[in-house]
Scaffold this motif. Structure first.
Motif, PDB file in Angstrom:
ATOM      1  N   THR A  44     -53.763  91.438 -27.987  1.00 56.31           N
ATOM      2  CA  THR A  44     -54.725  91.392 -26.886  1.00 56.31           C
ATOM      3  C   THR A  44     -56.150  91.436 -27.410  1.00 56.31           C
ATOM      4  O   THR A  44     -57.040  90.735 -26.906  1.00 56.31           O
ATOM      5  N   LYS A  94     -57.640  87.756 -26.617  1.00 51.91           N
ATOM      6  CA  LYS A  94     -58.347  87.843 -25.339  1.00 51.91           C
ATOM      7  C   LYS A  94     -59.738  88.449 -25.493  1.00 51.91           C
ATOM      8  O   LYS A  94     -60.737  87.784 -25.212  1.00 51.91           O
ATOM      9  N   ASN A  99     -63.083  86.138 -25.933  1.00 45.13           N
ATOM     10  CA  ASN A  99     -64.128  86.159 -24.906  1.00 45.13           C
ATOM     11  C   ASN A  99     -65.492  86.494 -25.507  1.00 45.13           C
ATOM     12  O   ASN A  99     -66.505  85.879 -25.169  1.00 45.13           O
TER      13      ASN A  99
END
Length: 442
Positions: free
Chosen positions: A313, A317, A321
């Motif tokens: 994660t 992610k 980002n």
């Protein structure tokens, strides 16, 4: 070691061996494939590779002083990473002394059943200890972003064979067990970091609250997080997970925020068992007992069940980002055309369109040049025509003037002619000598 299914063997007769003339036929064993390929052993290959390479975990702990952060880390990994401080007297900070937040890192290698784990714990002493804690979260956020920047810089280098992953994989935030709701410092900090790190809230020293107080405190915390739009770490679900796994994962996440009690002390229970826990006059709290606290669920979330999910994660992610926002801020946009597969027909069509566009541009330029030349020639002709008209007018005026002058002279002559005819001519003298012409005209 790769374990294969037994192969099928067929015994076929062959010609007599020249070495042993007494036997006419020699039986040779030949191995035939039975359709087994072996990619089912890929998990074993990955297991061997992972064991050889080892694992790593970067854990950040944030919270106010004296909430048991060091004790919990020592309890989680069953190792004394931080010395246990024994304080017998309450300590209060000096209001006039300026307290700054610092970043301290402790790294160690832990081995369990031949599996090595490189553990890095990032502590933030000084957080929440000052009188004014308005911007106390800034050094922590800067540390998280700095680690992202270092990883991004390593990715842009020519040699990327070995990139040290020092990104923060999880953040344990310790909440003071007040039993009421989150403080403004808690909300401000979690709002700043929940999109940059896997946030896991912890109710520290939950043995100071009763079971009912803990349940109501958890609900108030979840309501505050929901109202503020703060996201917590949630493990992903997979299609091939069985029902027991789904229920076990749901049970773990139902304990969030985790009510924790930490201790590395071995205490003997009344029934003679040696357990890790804390002894009070009213009884003993066992750390590894799920009925006493949520320590087991927290350990399953961090280490046993979802440590790789925390790292994935963070990488897929949270870091992506941050990386996208960072590159867009620098003015770098993604061009997806460079990743498109090459198609000869499509390439030819694009070249045709480019050629037609080029011809259209050249035609427009030539038309513009031609129009400019025609305009210049028309202007020159208009100027020449104007000059001719001016000269013609001038010559015409001159001729008209001359004609007028001649007519005036004609009128004067006509007026003078009658007076000349009416007057008698003068008589010639009689004795005037006459001239005689000589020559052939006589």
């Amino acid at each position: 070691m790769t374990v294969e299914q037994p192969a099928n063997f067929d015994i076929e007769p062959t010609a007599a061996s020249p070495i042993d003339p007494t036997h006419s036929d020699v039986k040779v064993i030949r191995r035939k494939l039975n359709g087994y390929v072996g990619f089912a052993n890929l998990p074993k290959q990955w297991h061997r590779k992972s064991i050889r390479r080892g694992f790593s975990l970067n854990l950040m702990v944030v919270g106010e002083k004296s909430l048991g952060k060091s004790t919990l880390i020592n309890t989680l990994f069953n190792r004394e990473l931080y010395p246990v401080e024994e304080t017998t007297k309450a300590q209060f900070p000096d209001p006039e002394e300026q307290v700054s937040v610092s970043i301290e890192t402790v790294s160690t290698d832990i081995e369990e059943n031949n599996v090595k784990l490189n553990l890095t714990v990032i502590d933030c002493p000084g957080f929440g200890d000052a009188v004014n804690n308005t911007d106390s979260w800034k050094p922590i956020v800067d540390e998280i972003c700095t680690r992202f920047d270092r990883y991004l810089e390593a990715e842009t280098k020519v040699n990327r064979a070995t990139i040290a992953d020092d990104r923060v994989h999880a953040c344990l935030y310790f909440i003071e067990p007040t039993g009421h709701s989150l403080k403004s410092l808690d909300i401000n900090f979690m709002k700043q970091v929940h999109e940059k790190v896997n946030l896991i809230p912890i109710i520290a020293k939950s043995d100071t609250l009763t079971e009912n107080e803990i349940a109501s405190f958890k609900q108030r915390i979840l309501d505050d997080l929901h109202n503020q739009g703060i996201k917590l770490f949630s493990p992903p679900s997979y299609e091939n997970d069985d029902e027991d796994t789904v229920l076990a994962n749901a049970e773990i996440m139902s304990k969030s925020p985790f009510a924790i009690v930490g201790s590395t002390n071995q205490i003997q229970t009344p029934d003679g068992r040696m357990v890790r826990g804390r002894s009070y006059p009213w009884g003993i709290i066992e750390i590894d007992n799920e009925e006493h606290c949520d320590f087991i669920k927290l350990r399953q979330l961090l280490i046993r069940n979802f440590m790789e999910e925390l790292k994935e994660t963070t990488a897929n992610k949270l870091y992506e980002n941050y990386r996208t926002a960072k590159l867009k801020k620098l003015g770098i946009e993604q061009d997806d055309t460079v990743f498109r597969e090459f198609d000869p027909v499509l390439k030819q069509e694009e070249e045709k369109q480019l050629h037609e566009a080029k011809l259209a541009t050249m035609e427009a330029q030539m038309r513009s040049v031609f129009q400019q030349k025609v305009s210049r020639e028309e202007k020159k002709l208009q100027e020449t025509e104007a000059d001719l008209f001016a000269k013609h007018k001038e010559m015409r005026d001159k001729l008209l003037k001359q004609i007028k002058m001649l007519e005036e002279k004609k009128k004067e002559l006509e007026l003078a002619k009658p007076a000349y005819h009416n007057s008698d001519p003068a008589p010639l003298p009689t004795n005037a000598p006459t001239k005689t012409r000589k020559g052939f005209l006589r």
